[in-house]
Enzyme design. Structure first.
Site, PDB file in Angstrom:
ATOM      1  N   ASN A   7      21.780 -32.402 -73.265  1.00 29.44           N
ATOM      2  CA  ASN A   7      20.776 -31.653 -72.443  1.00 29.44           C
ATOM      3  C   ASN A   7      19.754 -30.938 -73.254  1.00 29.44           C
ATOM      4  O   ASN A   7      18.682 -30.724 -72.542  1.00 29.44           O
ATOM      5  CB  ASN A   7      21.606 -30.580 -71.703  1.00 29.44           C
ATOM      6  CG  ASN A   7      22.628 -29.972 -72.463  1.00 29.44           C
ATOM      7  OD1 ASN A   7      23.402 -30.447 -73.187  1.00 29.44           O
ATOM      8  ND2 ASN A   7      22.312 -28.488 -72.344  1.00 29.44           N
ATOM      9  N   GLN A  27      23.765 -34.899 -67.379  1.00 30.87           N
ATOM     10  CA  GLN A  27      22.275 -35.385 -67.904  1.00 30.87           C
ATOM     11  C   GLN A  27      21.801 -36.698 -67.499  1.00 30.87           C
ATOM     12  O   GLN A  27      20.732 -37.141 -67.390  1.00 30.87           O
ATOM     13  CB  GLN A  27      21.901 -34.942 -69.254  1.00 30.87           C
ATOM     14  CG  GLN A  27      21.860 -33.338 -69.304  1.00 30.87           C
ATOM     15  CD  GLN A  27      20.816 -32.505 -68.680  1.00 30.87           C
ATOM     16  OE1 GLN A  27      19.638 -33.187 -68.075  1.00 30.87           O
ATOM     17  NE2 GLN A  27      20.902 -31.342 -68.420  1.00 30.87           N
ATOM     18  N   SER A  78      26.947 -33.672 -61.700  1.00 33.58           N
ATOM     19  CA  SER A  78      26.371 -32.627 -61.051  1.00 33.58           C
ATOM     20  C   SER A  78      25.222 -32.873 -60.064  1.00 33.58           C
ATOM     21  O   SER A  78      24.615 -33.965 -60.535  1.00 33.58           O
ATOM     22  CB  SER A  78      25.858 -31.377 -61.897  1.00 33.58           C
ATOM     23  OG  SER A  78      25.497 -30.244 -60.990  1.00 33.58           O
ATOM     24  N   CYS A 101      21.114 -22.513 -69.999  1.00 33.32           N
ATOM     25  CA  CYS A 101      22.620 -22.062 -70.165  1.00 33.32           C
ATOM     26  C   CYS A 101      22.260 -20.983 -71.350  1.00 33.32           C
ATOM     27  O   CYS A 101      22.844 -19.796 -71.464  1.00 33.32           O
ATOM     28  CB  CYS A 101      23.742 -22.858 -70.260  1.00 33.32           C
ATOM     29  SG  CYS A 101      23.255 -24.022 -69.099  1.00 33.32           S
TER      30      CYS A 101
END
Ligand code: PMP
Length: 395
Positions: free
Chosen positions: A151, A179, A199, A325
């Site tokens: 990522n 990703q 996701s 994050c």
């Protein structure tokens, strides 16, 4: 002010087709998909369609897809679920030093619970060394978890080779493809992947929904207890509108994958060339070719990445320093440290992540602003030109 969004690795806006498929599930089709009456059946039809679309996109059976609240949960579940279900066979897990925190923190927790975890080094491009992977596999190893694409630096691992090693050594293989989905062609059957996390919000779907693919026959324990949803393996009422949107987003992202990747990567390459031509001391992180099409992780010598980010933000341009994050924490990026980037360049790194709707005009504007900002910041830099890239460990 016209705003420019170059932080698509962090999250993406919802596609309009995705949103319009979702809307009825907030209002008219509101049944619980696990109810047996017609209201429930209507909602279940939406969930089933999403499951079919996702299975079709990654080359598995619909009953091998389990919906979760996102990739964080899917990663937690993959590691803990496999660890607990296979603890009688062995207690060793292999991962890499550049995984997402949802993998690394789960591994730390498993270590506290008596499992042993090997965190593989990566080379200067961010690739896991296959000889090292082979070296650390033992009769105690039950799982290898290596992300498909990183990522922060965008490097795409040699997933097929890692999967081959896992098969040869009879070890389960999990990959975090959060990703990569929509950017890299992934067929779990062809690639013989046992578990894969992904996701929705990275591919123009809604936030708070994701999935874990679990190959049929793989023994996995549940980590969320309650009702019998998701074949009794993941309890909790399904988030029907989000799941419906996720299904559509996966379908759209994987349908035009090659054309989109080509379009985005050529604009991204133009962006990198422009930066290299117009600004001194600009370095690309990760591999130049085997990387996510939309990612440009750039280190600027003699400047602080966070200052660049804030000054770009004042111009309406959104980028990120580490990953979302970990940005917000003042700790330097462990991913950039793992690829051996000198400390001053770690501090000087900015991640730009484009989308298929990013335009050349936007890129030209960002380059123009970066030229001004970097020049301004370098005038007040405490680092001299001669020191750039040489003060590893000093900061
Ligand atoms: N893995 C990777 C590689 C990611 O980039 C992210 C999102 N930053 C996650 C996992 C977590 O995904 P989610 O936001 O769906 O929990």
């Amino acid at each position: 002010m016209n705003r420019i969004y170059l932080d698509n690795a962090s999250t993406t806006p919802i596609n309009s087709e995705v949103l319009s498929e979702m809307l009825p599930y907030f209002s008219s089709i509101y049944g619980n998909p696990n109810s047996l009456h017609s209201f429930g059946r209507d909602a279940k039809a939406g969930v089933d369609k999403a499951r079919d679309r996702i299975a079709n996109a990654i080359g598995c059976q619909p009953n091998e897809i389990f919906f979760t609240s996102g990739a964080t949960e899917a990663n937690n579940w993959a590691l803990r679920g496999i660890a607990y279900a296979n603890a009688h066979k062995g207690k060793h897990i292999i991962t890499s030093k550049i995984e997402h925190p949802s993998i690394l923190e789960t591994c730390k927790q498993l270590e506290k619970e008596g499992f042993k975890v090997t965190y593989l080094d990566v080379d200067k491009f961010g690739f896991v060394r296959l000889d090292k992977l082979l070296h650390y596999i033992s009769s105690d190893t039950i799982l290898i978890s290596i992300m498909t694409a990183n990522n922060e630096i965008g490097t795409i691992q040699n997933i097929q080779a890692i999967s081959n090693i896992a098969k040869e050594k009879n070890v389960l293989f999990h990959t975090d493809a959060t990703q990569a989905i929509g950017a890299v062609r992934l067929n779990v059957k062809d690639m013989d992947i046992d578990l894969m996390s992904f996701s929705s919000h990275k591919i123009n779907g809604p936030k708070g929904v994701g999935a874990l693919y679990v190959k049929k026959g793989v023994m996995i324990d549940k980590i969320i207890f309650g009702g019998e949803q998701e074949s009794g393996l993941r309890a909790g009422t399904l988030n029907t509108p989000a799941i419906v949107g996720f299904g559509k987003a996966v379908e759209l992202a994987t349908r035009d994958i090659i054309a989109n990747a080509k379009k985005v990567s050529s604009l991204r390459n133009y962006f990198i060339r422009e930066l290299e031509n117009k600004i001194e001391m600009v370095y690309l992180n990760g591999h130049s070719i085997q990387r996510l099409p939309n990612n440009a992780s750039i280190s600027f010598g003699m400047v602080d990445g966070e200052s660049i980010m804030f000054l770009l933000d004042m111009e309406g341009i959104a980028v990120s320093t580490g990953s979302a994050c970990s940005s917000g924490s003042t700790k330097p990026s462990y991913v950039l440290e793992a690829i051996g980037l000198p400390a001053d360049l770690v501090q000087g790194t900015v991640r730009f992540s484009l989308s298929k709707s990013t335009t050349k005009e936007e890129i030209d504007f960002v380059v123009e602003k970066l030229e001004e900002i970097v020049k301004r910041l370098r005038k007040i830099s405490p680092i001299t030109k001669a020191q750039v890239g040489k003060i590893k460990g000093d900061m």
